[in-house]
Design a protein around this motif. Structure first.
Motif, mmCIF file in Angstrom:
data_model
loop_
_atom_site.group_PDB
_atom_site.id
_atom_site.type_symbol
_atom_site.label_atom_id
_atom_site.label_comp_id
_atom_site.label_asym_id
_atom_site.label_seq_id
_atom_site.Cartn_x
_atom_site.Cartn_y
_atom_site.Cartn_z
ATOM 1 N N SER A 86 0.831 -1.137 -0.152
ATOM 2 C CA SER A 86 -0.087 0.023 0.013
ATOM 3 C C SER A 86 0.863 1.412 0.122
ATOM 4 O O SER A 86 0.385 2.267 -0.248
ATOM 5 N N GLY A 87 2.189 1.090 0.070
ATOM 6 C CA GLY A 87 3.051 2.160 0.425
ATOM 7 C C GLY A 87 2.969 2.961 1.660
ATOM 8 O O GLY A 87 4.132 3.856 2.025
ATOM 9 N N ASP A 88 2.330 2.492 2.680
ATOM 10 C CA ASP A 88 2.427 3.077 3.905
ATOM 11 C C ASP A 88 3.354 2.694 4.572
ATOM 12 O O ASP A 88 4.262 3.712 5.245
ATOM 13 N N LEU A 89 3.962 1.754 4.468
ATOM 14 C CA LEU A 89 5.429 1.234 5.119
ATOM 15 C C LEU A 89 6.529 2.183 4.794
ATOM 16 O O LEU A 89 7.397 2.655 5.682
ATOM 17 N N VAL A 90 6.567 2.258 3.422
ATOM 18 C CA VAL A 90 7.717 3.070 3.010
ATOM 19 C C VAL A 90 7.846 4.471 3.489
ATOM 20 O O VAL A 90 8.506 5.079 3.919
ATOM 21 N N TYR A 91 6.361 4.954 3.433
ATOM 22 C CA TYR A 91 6.256 6.374 3.843
ATOM 23 C C TYR A 91 6.773 6.471 5.220
ATOM 24 O O TYR A 91 7.310 7.455 5.639
ATOM 25 N N HIS A 92 5.984 5.793 6.134
ATOM 26 C CA HIS A 92 6.140 5.973 7.365
ATOM 27 C C HIS A 92 7.772 5.720 8.094
ATOM 28 O O HIS A 92 8.558 6.379 8.845
ATOM 29 N N LEU A 93 8.269 4.585 7.352
ATOM 30 C CA LEU A 93 9.794 4.485 7.566
ATOM 31 C C LEU A 93 10.658 5.500 7.187
ATOM 32 O O LEU A 93 11.477 5.928 7.825
ATOM 33 N N ALA A 94 10.277 6.144 5.944
ATOM 34 C CA ALA A 94 11.174 7.227 5.613
ATOM 35 C C ALA A 94 11.113 8.445 6.467
ATOM 36 O O ALA A 94 11.867 9.125 6.687
ATOM 37 N N MET A 95 9.810 8.625 7.066
ATOM 38 C CA MET A 95 9.654 9.811 7.797
ATOM 39 C C MET A 95 10.367 9.768 9.104
ATOM 40 O O MET A 95 10.954 10.408 9.554
ATOM 41 N N THR A 96 10.401 8.462 9.710
ATOM 42 C CA THR A 96 10.989 8.201 10.929
ATOM 43 C C THR A 96 12.607 8.373 10.601
ATOM 44 O O THR A 96 13.473 8.943 11.375
ATOM 45 N N LEU A 97 13.115 7.701 9.535
ATOM 46 C CA LEU A 97 14.631 7.523 9.168
ATOM 47 C C LEU A 97 14.976 9.121 9.146
ATOM 48 O O LEU A 97 16.240 9.434 9.498
ATOM 49 N N TRP A 98 14.246 10.037 8.402
ATOM 50 C CA TRP A 98 14.779 11.387 8.135
ATOM 51 C C TRP A 98 15.038 11.909 9.641
ATOM 52 O O TRP A 98 15.807 12.814 9.786
ATOM 53 N N ARG A 99 13.709 11.815 10.459
ATOM 54 C CA ARG A 99 13.910 12.334 11.766
ATOM 55 C C ARG A 99 15.180 11.991 12.373
ATOM 56 O O ARG A 99 15.875 12.646 13.166
ATOM 57 N N VAL A 100 15.375 10.536 12.565
ATOM 58 C CA VAL A 100 16.541 9.964 13.180
ATOM 59 C C VAL A 100 17.870 10.697 12.427
ATOM 60 O O VAL A 100 18.650 11.035 13.372
ATOM 61 N N ILE A 126 18.623 7.412 19.745
ATOM 62 C CA ILE A 126 17.819 8.483 18.976
ATOM 63 C C ILE A 126 16.732 7.890 18.336
ATOM 64 O O ILE A 126 15.499 8.465 18.596
ATOM 65 N N TRP A 127 16.880 6.574 17.793
ATOM 66 C CA TRP A 127 15.664 6.411 16.788
ATOM 67 C C TRP A 127 14.531 5.766 18.300
ATOM 68 O O TRP A 127 13.371 5.737 17.629
ATOM 69 N N LYS A 128 15.007 5.330 19.310
ATOM 70 C CA LYS A 128 13.961 5.133 20.532
ATOM 71 C C LYS A 128 13.251 6.384 20.881
ATOM 72 O O LYS A 128 12.078 6.433 20.885
ATOM 73 N N ILE A 129 14.037 7.605 20.989
ATOM 74 C CA ILE A 129 13.231 8.668 21.310
ATOM 75 C C ILE A 129 12.387 9.262 20.328
ATOM 76 O O ILE A 129 11.441 9.778 20.345
ATOM 77 N N VAL A 130 12.943 9.095 18.903
ATOM 78 C CA VAL A 130 11.915 9.727 17.746
ATOM 79 C C VAL A 130 10.899 9.096 17.788
ATOM 80 O O VAL A 130 9.864 9.620 17.678
ATOM 81 N N LEU A 131 10.657 7.665 18.145
ATOM 82 C CA LEU A 131 9.237 7.195 18.366
ATOM 83 C C LEU A 131 8.457 7.733 19.425
ATOM 84 O O LEU A 131 7.117 7.709 18.900
#
Lengths: 246, 275
Positions: B72-86, B209-214
Motif C-alpha cells: 500500500s506504500g504506507d510502510l515506506v512512507y512512515h519508515l522514511a519519515m522516521t528515518l529522516w527524523r533520526v 535516538i531512534w527510540k526517542i524519535v518513536l
C-alpha cells in the motif's frame, strides 16, 4: 644550491627563564644565555643533561613564550623554521609522504620530493604509515619533513637518541648528505660530544643549570676528514680547552 | 634485485591467503548470527503456535501484514519519515555535541562552570524534554527533532570532552612549528585524534535516538513509525506493531553493516595495517 639564511644570523639573548615547580619553588633554567649562529652554519649546543638545552630550543621554536629576553631568527628560504624533535612526532594516521607534505606551505605543497626521499633512502616507503616504520626510519621521515620545508633555520633536538650506535651513525651521515644538498643554518642540541664534533662547524658549550655559554669550540677540520682517529684528536683538543665540561 | 622481486611475490601471495582465511573467518560470525536469528524466529513461532492469541501473532502473520503495508506504500512512507527524523536529530546532536564537548575539553574554566548544566541535562528525562519542547515551540517538526537532539547532546558532549582532554600536545606543537593552517589542523590533527570518541558517541547515539524519535512521533506527529505504532496500539493490532518495529530494526541493521562499519574501517585503516 644557494645557501639559505642569507639575510641575518640567529641571535639569541635570553636574560632569564624560570619554571615554577608543583610545590611553588622557582627553578632558574636559563640565565644570561646569549650566542649567535652564523648564516649557513651548522652549530651544536652541547651541555650536560638537564642544563636547559631543550628549554632553549622550545623558546626559539615559539613553543614557550614565558621568558625574558629576545631572539632573532634568520630569514631566507621559505622564511620558516623547521624542527626535528626528540621523538619523530609523525601523524600515525597519515602516510610518510602525507606527513611530509602537510608541513609544507601552500606554495610548496606539491613540489617534487623524489630527490629528498632518495637521499634519505625513503623512496619505497612514501606510502607507508608511521606504525610500519622502525624508529630509525621514522627519524629519517622526520628529517625529510624538516628539509622539505626549505627552512631559514633548522632546529634539531637530540634527534638520534634511543637508537643503536650503528643506526645513529648511519642517520648522522644521512643528515650530512641531505644538509650538504641544501646547506641551511642549523642548531642542534646534544649531550654527545663525538656527535657534535662529527657534525658541527662550531660547538657552543653550555654550563650546567642555569645554562650559560662557557665558550665556543671551532671544529676547523673539513667534514669529510673527520674519521675515527681525527675525531679522537678533536676530542682531546676539546678537553684541553674545556677541561670539566660534559 | 631478483631476491627482492621474489620476496615481493611471496608477500603478495601471503596477502592473498590471509585475505581468503580472513573472509572465511568473517563469514563464520555472520552465519552464526543468521542461525541465531532463525532460532529466535522458530522459538517465537512455536510459542505462538502453542498459545494462539491476538497478543502474540505468529511470524508468518507479521510477515503478511508487512507485505500488505509495503504494497500500500504506507510502510515506506512512515519508515522514511522516521528515518529522516533520526538522521536530522543525529546530525544536530553530533555536530552541536562535538563542538561543545571539544570546547569544554580544551578550556578548563568553562568546563567547571558548565559542568552542573551538563549534569542537569544528562539527568533530564527524555519525556520531559519532549513535552516541554512541544509546549514551548508547538507541534512542529523542528520541535520534534530539537527535542530528540537535546536528549542526545549531553552524552555526545561527555564523550567528546574526554577525547579533547586526551589530545596529544606533541602534535599541536608540531603544527605550531610547521605553521599548519586552521583547516589543516582540524582535518589532519584534531579530527583523527577525536575519531575513536566520535565513533563511540555515534554508536551509542543512533540506537538511543531512534527510540526517542518513536516517542516524539507518538506524542505530537501525524506520521512515522511511532505514530503508526500508537495507531495500531489503539486497535490492538499486535501484528502491525511488530511489522513496523521489525522493519525499522532491519533498516538500522543495514545502516550499521553497510554504512557505519565500512566508514569505521576506512577511518582506522592506518591501525589495521600496522606491522
Amino acid at each position: 644550491m644557494q645557501p639559505a639564511g642569507v639575510a641575518a644570523p640567529l641571535k639569541v639573548d635570553i636574560s632569564e627563564k624560570t619554571f615554577r615547580s608543583a610545590e611553588g619553588v622557582t627553578i632558574v633554567a636559563l640565565r644570561g644565555l646569549s650566542f649567535e649562529v652564523r648564516q649557513g652554519e651548522f652549530a651544536c649546543l652541547l651541555g650536560p643533561s638537564g642544563c636547559g638545552k631543550t628549554t632553549t630550543l622550545r623558546i626559539l621554536l615559539g613553543l614557550d613564550r614565558q621568558f625574558s629576553g629576545s631572539y632573532q631568527l634568520p630569514e631566507g628560504g621559505s622564511n620558516r623554521v623547521a624542527a626535528v624533535f626528540q621523538e619523530p612526532v609523525l601523524l600515525p594516521w597519515r602516510t610518510v609522504e602525507q606527513n611530509v607534505r602537510l608541513a609544507l606551505s601552500a606554495r610548496l605543497r606539491h613540489k617534487d620530493l623524489d630527490r629528498l626521499f632518495e637521499i634519505l633512502g625513503l623512496s619505497s616507503m612514501r606510502s607507508l604509515y608511521p606504525s610500519e616504520l622502525s624508529l630509525g626510519l621514522a627519524r629519517r621521515a622526520a628529517l625529510a619533513r624538516a628539509f622539505a620545508t626549505e627552512p631559514a633555520i633548522l632546529f634539531l633536538d637530540e634527534p638520534f637518541t634511543s637508537l643503536d650506535e650503528r643506526t645513529a651513525d648511519r642517520l648522522r651521515r644521512l643528515l650530512m648528505a641531505v644538509w650538504a644538498a641544501r646547506p641551511t643554518t642549523a642548531l642542534m642540541v646534544t649531550h654527545n660530544l663525538r656527535e657534535a664534533l662529527l657534525l658541527a662547524d662550531r660547538i657552543i658549550v653550555l654550563s650546567p643549570r642555569p645554562a650559560q655559554v662557557l665558550g665556543i669550540f671551532e671544529v676547523g677540520l673539513s667534514r669529510h676528514l673527520r674519521d675515527a682517529p681525527a675525531l679522537d684528536n678533536l676530542v682531546s683538543d676539546f678537553h684541553k680547552t674545556f677541561a670539566d665540561a660534559v | 634485485m631478483m631476491a627482492k622481486h621474489g620476496s615481493e611475490k611471496r608477500d603478495r601471495a601471503g596477502l592473498r591467503t590471509w585475505s581468503a582465511s580472513h573472509s572465511v573467518r568473517s563469514a563464520l560470525p555472520a552465519a552464526t548470527s543468521l542461525a541465531s536469528l532463525l532460532g529466535l524466529g522458530l522459538l517465537w513461532g512455536m510459542v505462538a503456535g502453542m498459545w494462539p492469541s491476538r497478543a502474540l501473532p505468529p511470524p508468518l502473520e507479521v510477515w503478511r501484514v508487512l507485505l500488505k503495508e509495503a504494497a500500500s506504500g504506507d510502510l515506506v512512507y512512515h519508515l522514511a519519515m522516521t528515518l529522516w527524523r533520526v538522521a536530522a536529530a543525529y546530525a544536530v546532536a553530533m555536530i552541536v555535541g562535538s563542538v561543545i564537548g571539544v570546547l569544554l575539553g580544551r578550556h578548563r574554566r568553562a568546563d567547571s562552570f558548565f559542568n552542573p548544566w551538563l549534569v542537569l541535562f544528562l539527568n533530564l528525562p527524555a519525556l520531559v524534554v519532549i513535552v516541554l519542547a512541544y509546549i514551548w515551540f508547538g507541534l512542529t517538526e523542528a520541535a520534534a527533532i530539537g527535542a530528540v537532539a537535546i536528549n542526545k547532546i549531553p552524552n555526545v558532549i561527555v564523550t567528546m570532552r574526554e577525547g579533547a582532554r586526551a589530545l596529544d600536545h606533541r602534535y599541536a606543537e608540531m603544527a605550531t612549528v610547521y605553521r599548519l593552517g586552521q583547516l589543516d589542523y582540524v582535518r589532519h590533527i584534531l579530527m583523527p585524534q577525536l575519531q575513536p570518541y566520535f565513533a563511540v558517541a555515534s554508536r551509542s547515539g543512533i540506537a538511543l535516538i531512534w527510540k526517542i524519535v518513536l516517542v516524539v512521533e507518538l506524542l505530537g506527529r501525524s506520521n512515522g513509525v511511532g505514530f503508526q505504532i500508537y495507531l495500531y496500539f489503539q486497535i490492538f493490532d499486535v501484528a502491525a506493531i511488530l511489522a513496523y518495529t521489525l522493519a525499522f530494526v532491519a533498516i538500522m541493521l543495514l545502516i550499521e553493516l553497510f554504512l557505519v562499519q565500512p566508514l569505521e574501517r576506512h577511518a582506522t585503516r592506518w591501525r589495521r595495517r600496522s606491522a
